[in-house]
Design an enzyme around this catalytic site. Structure first.
Site, PDB file in Angstrom:
ATOM      1  N   ASP A  29       0.818  -1.215   0.000  1.00  0.00           N
ATOM      2  CA  ASP A  29       0.000   0.000   0.000  1.00  0.00           C
ATOM      3  C   ASP A  29       0.854   1.269   0.000  1.00  0.00           C
ATOM      4  OD1 ASP A  29      -2.342   1.452   0.010  1.00  0.00           O
ATOM      5  OD2 ASP A  29      -2.598   1.347   2.175  1.00  0.00           O
ATOM      6  N   ASN A  77     -10.485  -3.505  -6.928  1.00  0.00           N
ATOM      7  CA  ASN A  77      -9.641  -2.525  -7.622  1.00  0.00           C
ATOM      8  C   ASN A  77     -10.128  -2.181  -9.038  1.00  0.00           C
ATOM      9  OD1 ASN A  77      -6.519  -3.606  -6.067  1.00  0.00           O
ATOM     10  ND2 ASN A  77      -7.826  -1.889  -5.541  1.00  0.00           N
TER      11      ASN A  77
END
Ligand code: FPP
Length: 243
Positions: A29, A77
């Site tokens: 991340d 996503n």
């Protein structure tokens, strides 16, 4: 630790190679923020993030860790802008093409975990080629979660177990997960400052140790990995029992 005290791991010192986690999983991340801080498009962060993955995989292999699993693209996503989705798919394609040429030499097995029916046929073919090569390699294994969701994985496994008419035991169920045959991760690392699981390895993380740090993924380096492993080695793992 006080009632309201924050856990603070001791991350100084050296990794004890005799007590390594067999399997480390990472939520990569912070790529977008890393790019934004530099006035670059988010995709530039993913590009450097892909390099970081290569470096960290090599570092895990050299240390003697057996499995590294990374979260590259989640079932959620797809909601990102089309340009960003296509940039991530492009980086994955590039990585697979390189891997096809180097994994045998480097003795690195590569597996993709997730619903791969929904990815481009071109990528599906590359996954098949990397699978074929991996089948006759021993040693370190990198798992890349692609179109992966923990809940999706659990539902599929439950349906597959039912369709096979099997008794619903942990053993039967686990054999239908994308991660079948791979030991659960002892250590899950999330760089980038957030402290959540984000639908990653929901079944497999039952007894994982979690390690969070503020470093953004493109800046995550060998020392950051060592610190996470040292913190893990300082934890008291009881699996619900007492010592
Ligand atoms: C999360 O950061 C990162 C992703 C959703 C994509 C990760 C993909 C790669 C590193 C490239 C391909 C991978 C391989 C294995 C070759 P974010 O974009 O959510 O960061 P932010 O929270 O700062 O916005």
């Amino acid at each position: 630790m006080g009632l309201l005290g924050k856990r603070k791991d001791n991350t100084a010192g050296q990794v004890d190679r005799s007590r390594l986690p067999r399997h480390i999983a990472i939520i990569m991340d912070g790529n977008g923020r890393w790019a934004k801080q530099r006035g670059l498009p988010r995709t530039a962060g993913h590009k450097v993030g892909a390099e970081t993955f290569r470096r960290i995989a090599t570092c895990c292999k050299n240390l003697g860790v057996e499995y590294l699993t990374v979260y590259a693209f989640s079932t959620e996503n797809w909601k990102r802008p089309a340009e960003e989705v296509s940039a991530i798919m492009g980086l994955l394609k590039q990585y697979m093409l390189e891997a096809i040429d180097t994994m045998e030499r480097d003795q690195i097995r590569l597996r993709f975990l997730g619903n791969l029916n929904a990815i481009a046929p071109e990528l599906q073919e590359l996954v098949e080629r990397t699978n074929e090569i991996s089948d006759h390699i021993r040693g370190f294994q990198a798992n890349v979660c692609l179109n992966y969701g923990g809940r999706d994985e659990i539902l599929r496994a439950a349906r597959a177990c039912a369709a096979a008419g099997e008794e619903l035991t942990e053993e039967h169920f686990s054999a239908h997960l994308y991660s079948a045959g791979i030991p659960d991760p002892e250590l899950i690392i999330r760089p980038g400052g957030e402290q959540r699981i984000s639908n990653f390895l929901l079944w497999q993380c039952a007894y994982s140790e979690f390690y969070f740090c503020d470093t953004l993924w493109p800046d995550f380096d060998e020392r950051a990995l060592e610190k996470a492993i040292i913190a893990y080695q300082g934890r008291d793992r009881r699996y619900g029992g007492v010592k």
